[in-house]
Structure formats: C-alpha cells, structure tokens
Design a protein around this motif. Structure first.
Motif, short mmCIF file in Angstrom:
data_model
loop_
_atom_site.label_atom_id
_atom_site.label_comp_id
_atom_site.label_asym_id
_atom_site.label_seq_id
_atom_site.Cartn_x
_atom_site.Cartn_y
_atom_site.Cartn_z
N ALA A 182 0.91 -1.19 0.09
CA ALA A 182 0.01 0.31 -0.03
C ALA A 182 0.76 1.34 0.01
O ALA A 182 0.77 2.23 -0.52
CB ALA A 182 -0.71 0.05 1.12
N CYS A 183 2.01 1.15 0.77
CA CYS A 183 2.73 2.32 0.92
C CYS A 183 3.57 2.56 -0.38
O CYS A 183 3.53 3.70 -0.85
CB CYS A 183 3.96 2.18 1.89
SG CYS A 183 5.19 3.33 1.73
N TYR A 184 3.96 1.57 -1.32
CA TYR A 184 4.66 1.70 -2.37
C TYR A 184 3.50 2.21 -3.45
O TYR A 184 3.77 2.97 -4.29
CB TYR A 184 5.11 0.47 -3.10
CG TYR A 184 6.23 -0.26 -2.11
CD1 TYR A 184 7.18 0.55 -1.25
CD2 TYR A 184 6.33 -1.54 -1.98
CE1 TYR A 184 7.92 0.10 -0.44
CE2 TYR A 184 7.49 -2.19 -1.26
CZ TYR A 184 8.11 -1.30 -0.52
OH TYR A 184 9.00 -1.75 0.19
N SER A 185 2.34 1.69 -3.53
CA SER A 185 1.33 1.99 -4.41
C SER A 185 0.99 3.52 -4.23
O SER A 185 0.58 4.22 -5.14
CB SER A 185 -0.01 1.17 -4.06
OG SER A 185 0.44 -0.07 -4.15
N ILE A 186 1.15 4.17 -2.77
CA ILE A 186 0.75 5.58 -2.90
C ILE A 186 1.62 6.34 -3.35
O ILE A 186 1.55 7.41 -3.93
CB ILE A 186 0.51 5.62 -0.97
CG1 ILE A 186 -0.80 5.04 -0.84
CG2 ILE A 186 0.63 7.44 -0.88
CD1 ILE A 186 -0.88 5.36 0.83
N LEU A 187 3.06 6.01 -3.18
CA LEU A 187 4.05 6.79 -3.92
C LEU A 187 3.84 6.78 -5.25
O LEU A 187 3.99 7.63 -5.88
CB LEU A 187 5.35 6.18 -3.37
CG LEU A 187 5.85 6.09 -1.79
CD1 LEU A 187 7.10 5.44 -1.78
CD2 LEU A 187 6.20 7.73 -1.27
N VAL A 188 3.69 5.51 -5.83
CA VAL A 188 3.46 5.70 -7.35
C VAL A 188 2.32 6.40 -7.80
O VAL A 188 2.34 7.34 -8.53
CB VAL A 188 3.35 4.26 -8.06
CG1 VAL A 188 3.22 3.98 -9.44
CG2 VAL A 188 4.71 3.28 -7.64
N TYR A 189 1.24 6.26 -7.17
CA TYR A 189 0.05 7.03 -7.42
C TYR A 189 0.17 8.76 -7.33
O TYR A 189 -0.28 9.30 -8.18
CB TYR A 189 -1.14 6.55 -6.53
CG TYR A 189 -2.43 7.22 -6.81
CD1 TYR A 189 -3.19 6.73 -7.80
CD2 TYR A 189 -2.81 8.46 -6.19
CE1 TYR A 189 -4.46 7.35 -8.11
CE2 TYR A 189 -4.00 9.15 -6.51
CZ TYR A 189 -4.96 8.60 -7.38
OH TYR A 189 -6.01 9.44 -7.93
N THR A 190 0.89 9.02 -6.40
CA THR A 190 1.00 10.41 -6.05
C THR A 190 2.04 11.00 -7.22
O THR A 190 1.83 12.14 -7.60
CB THR A 190 1.77 10.73 -4.60
OG1 THR A 190 0.97 10.18 -3.52
CG2 THR A 190 1.82 12.00 -4.38
#
Length: 474
Positions: free
Chosen positions: A449-457
């Motif tokens: 979830a953390c990696y996904s948030i970084l990529v999405y942002t």
C-alpha cells in the motif's frame, strides 16, 4: 539532463544495462565515460575544468604521498588550494568582487571603470571543487592514502548521480566504493527505487508546483505582510523539497548500482535551534565547513570571543559558497549570528530535556517557533536585493490580520498538497522511529500500500512544467 525529465531516465536505463553486463573494472570505465557524457550534456566546454581539477589533485596527492618533508607537503597542498580556488573564484566570484569594489569606490567619490567577464557559471563547480579539495587536505593530514588509480579518482570526482548538486562526498567514504567491486542486490534496488520515488514526489509534485507562486510573490513590488509570510513559508517548502529531492534521487540511483552516498538531509524543519538545523540541513556542506574551515580556524578551542569569530566567518563564507551575491553573504551572517546567540544562551541556561506530554507539546512549540526563524533566513536567501529585503521585513513587522484577505492569486494544485501530506508522513515516521527505512518492518500488504501511494502520488501529481533544481546555480 535533469533528474526530473525523461531523457535522464533513458540515459540511466542505458547505463544500468551496461553496468549489469560488464565486469567490475569495465564498469568503472563505463561509469566514468557516462559521467562525462552527463556533464557534457550541460555544456561540453566545461569538461576541461573538471578534468583539470581531477588531474591536478590526483598528481598533487601522489606528490604528498611520496614525500616526508612537511614543508614540501605544505607546498603541494597550497598548489591544490590555489589552483582550485582560483578557478572557482574566476568563474563564480570575479564579476561579483569587481562590481562590488566599483560600487564601493563610487560611494566614496572615486568612480572607476571596469570590465566584467562574460562567462557562464559551470554547473556543479562548487560541489566538485570542495570534493577534490577535501581529498588533498585529507591526504595532507595523512587521514587517507593517495590512490594510484587515475580512473578511480576521476570517477570519484565526476560520479554522475552526485556531480551537479551533491552530496559533497569524502574520499574516505566514496573512493573505497569506487575502487572495490559492488553488488547489485534486490535490497539495494528496492531501497534505491523508493528513494527515487520520494525524491521525484518532492521535486515534480511539490517544488515545481509551488515555484510559480513563489516567483510571483517575490516579483511583487509591494506585497502585504501576509502575502510575504505565505510566500516565505512556500519557499521554505520549495527549497527543501527541491534540494532534498535531488539528494534522494542521487542516493537512490547510486544505491541501485550498489553505491551508498551519504545522507544529506535529516528532517531539518524539525529542528529546535540553529545548531540542530545545521546538523540536519545540507549535512555534507555543514560538515565540510566544520572539518576544513571552522576547526582549522581554531573551532571552540581558543576562547569565547575567538569561537564567535570562527562561527561567523565560517557561516559567512558558507553563505558566499551558495552564490556571488550580497544576500547570500547576509544570509550566512544571519545564520552565524543565530549560532553565536544560541551558544551564548545554552551556556547560560544549560541543556534542557523535554519529557512527558507537556515536554512533547513544548518541543512542538519550539519546532514551530524556530521554523519561523528559519523562514526569515530563507527570505534573505531568496530576495533579489537589499531594498527588497528592507521592504519585505518592514511589511512583516507591520503585518495585520487584514493582510491575509488578498491571497486569492495563490494557486497551489491539489496534488501538491497530497504530496506534502505524503512527505510529511515520511519525515514524521523517520523522526519518530529514527529509521529511514521504517516501512521495511511493516507487513507485506502495508508495504504494498505504501509503494502504491508513492507511485500514485507521482503519476497523478507530476507537474507538466518542470524547472531546474535550485542548487544547480551554486
């Protein structure tokens, strides 16, 4: 090539593919050529300067290594100092000093004519000059041995991730990593990618989105105190995200290849005093100034008055390192004054430890208050003239609540606020846990979830108008 643009990532992909395919010694040759290509992409004409600095300090270090006579070692060190500082002075400071002398002479009634040099400031010259100087000084002090490999030393000086804007690496740290085989591991790759994502969010989601508003405010002829306050806060965020973002990407790119560049920022806006700030902000420069200027001047070993002079001189020269303009000198003097005052207060009040809930609340208040002190320093740093500093300072001192009614022109994109929230969370977690890789202990779904948030942002918040990194001009 700029880290925030596609051409760099195409360049890095090619470099990485070759890096994986080649054996160790060929890797170093390839990285050296790639570093020179990277630098030549800015302006190929200045390659001779970095080569001159490299060859000069390589040969001088060998000379010092092979002689036991202290006077001869001191002579060769002086050659290194004069060569490097002369090049830096001509390209960065000649026009500044000659124009300042002419202005001063005219004020005293002695007008003089002068000819300014029409030269372009070589990108990164302050960074690689300090890096090579630290090498010759360390060899002179016998802290390290001179390397016999010109290739490895040249790569140490020109290593492309940190060539243009640091961190300013020490030979004792980076040169062994250059001269010994490295391993590309899955751990290094994942950590490097996370650093690159965080750095890109800081740069193209936050700093580049804030930049137009900051430029607008500092271009206003007579903004209100409220506008100036908001503009200074925004610039504080911009310069932190811009510069620490560059460092994060540089460290991330290097880490992917197995290099471990030094930490250059440690949540500086959580500082509670000026000494704390300079332990957290641009650490590679502050430690360089400490070890190669402040300590040789006598540090705090020669009495109270001499310590104050040493602090002021170190910070003024540190301010001048940032650029050939009087506002940088003033900013350095401001930082020196803060350090002197803090040393005086600590000596009278003694150290204090904040404990419990009340202590935590007091600590947060200290952070908030010192952030305002830091921001006024950024006003001095960003201002274009003394006259602007005077006007802005007067407006801040006479600020009223009504000054905040005319902020409608400020247009910060929503993704930038999302990026700020992400970076604030990351910095708070690092500060609280003391672990820059705090996320690695999380369960796999939480990490995903953390990696996904970084990529999405990054994917949905990237500005379409990227700008050059602020510290490229230094």
């Amino acid at each position: 090539m700029v880290f925030s643009q596609l051409d760099f990532w195409i360049f890095f992909s090619i470099v990485l593919a070759l890096y994986v395919a080649l054996p160790f010694r060929a890797q170093n040759w390839m990285l050296l050529i790639a570093s020179y290509v990277f630098y030549a992409a800015w302006d190929w004409r200045f390659l001779f300067l970095i080569m001159l600095s490299t060859c000069t300090d390589y040969l001088i270090a060998l000379k010092m290594e092979r002689t036991e006579t202290q006077s001869a070692r001191r002579f060769w060190l002086s050659v290194s100092l004069w060569t490097n500082l002369s090049v830096l002075g001509i390209f960065k400071y000649f026009n500044f000093f000659i124009e300042s002398f002419a202005m001063l002479s005219e004020k005293f009634g002695f007008p003089v004519s002068y000819h300014a040099l029409h030269i372009v400031l070589p990108v990164g010259i302050s960074f690689y000059t300090f890096q090579t100087l630290s090498y010759t000084i360390d060899v002179y002090r016998r802290d390290i041995r001179a390397t016999t490999s010109l290739r490895d030393f040249a790569l140490f000086v020109s290593f492309f991730p940190q060539l243009v804007a640091g961190p300013i690496e020490r030979a004792s740290h980076l040169l062994p990593e250059v001269s010994h085989p490295r391993r590309m591991t899955w751990d290094n790759v994942t950590r490097g990618v996370v650093l690159c994502l965080i750095g890109l969010i800081k740069k193209i989601v936050i700093a580049d989105a804030i930049s137009p508003t900051v430029d607008t405010i500092f271009a206003m002829p007579d903004p209100s105190g409220g506008v100036i306050l908001i503009g200074t806060w925004l610039f504080a965020i911009q310069i932190y995200c811009d510069f620490s973002g560059y460092t994060d990407i540089a460290r991330g790119v290097a880490r992917i290849m197995g290099f471990n560049l030094m930490l250059n920022f440690a949540q500086p806006y959580f500082s509670v005093n000026p000494q704390d700030f300079w332990r957290r902000w641009h650490i590679s420069l502050s430690t360089w100034l400490r070890d190669y200027l402040y300590v040789p001047l006598g540090g705090n070993r020669k009495g109270k008055r001499r310590t104050q002079i040493n602090l002021m001189l170190t910070m003024v020269l540190g301010g001048l390192w940032h650029g050939a303009a009087w506002n940088f000198v003033l900013w350095g003097a401001y930082q020196g004054t803060l350090l002197v005052l803090h040393r005086q207060l600590v000596g009278k009040l003694g150290a204090r430890t904040d404990k419990g809930f009340g202590g935590m609340f007091l600590h947060i208040i200290k952070i908030a208050l010192f952030f305002q002190v830091t921001c006024y320093g950024w006003l001095l740093f960003r201002a274009s003239s003394f006259e602007q500093i005077t006007r802005f300072t007067k407006s801040l001192l006479t600020m009223r609540w009504s000054d905040f009614s005319d902020l409608g022109f400020i247009n910060i994109p929503v993704p930038a606020f999302a990026g700020m929230a992400v970076i604030l969370f990351v910095d708070v977690m690092i500060e609280v846990t003391g672990n820059p890789r705090f996320y690695e202990v999380w369960l796999r779904p939480a990490r995903a979830a953390c990696y996904s948030i970084l990529v999405y942002t990054l994917a949905f918040g990237a500005t379409t108008t990227p700008s050059a990194f602020i510290y490229f001009q230094f």
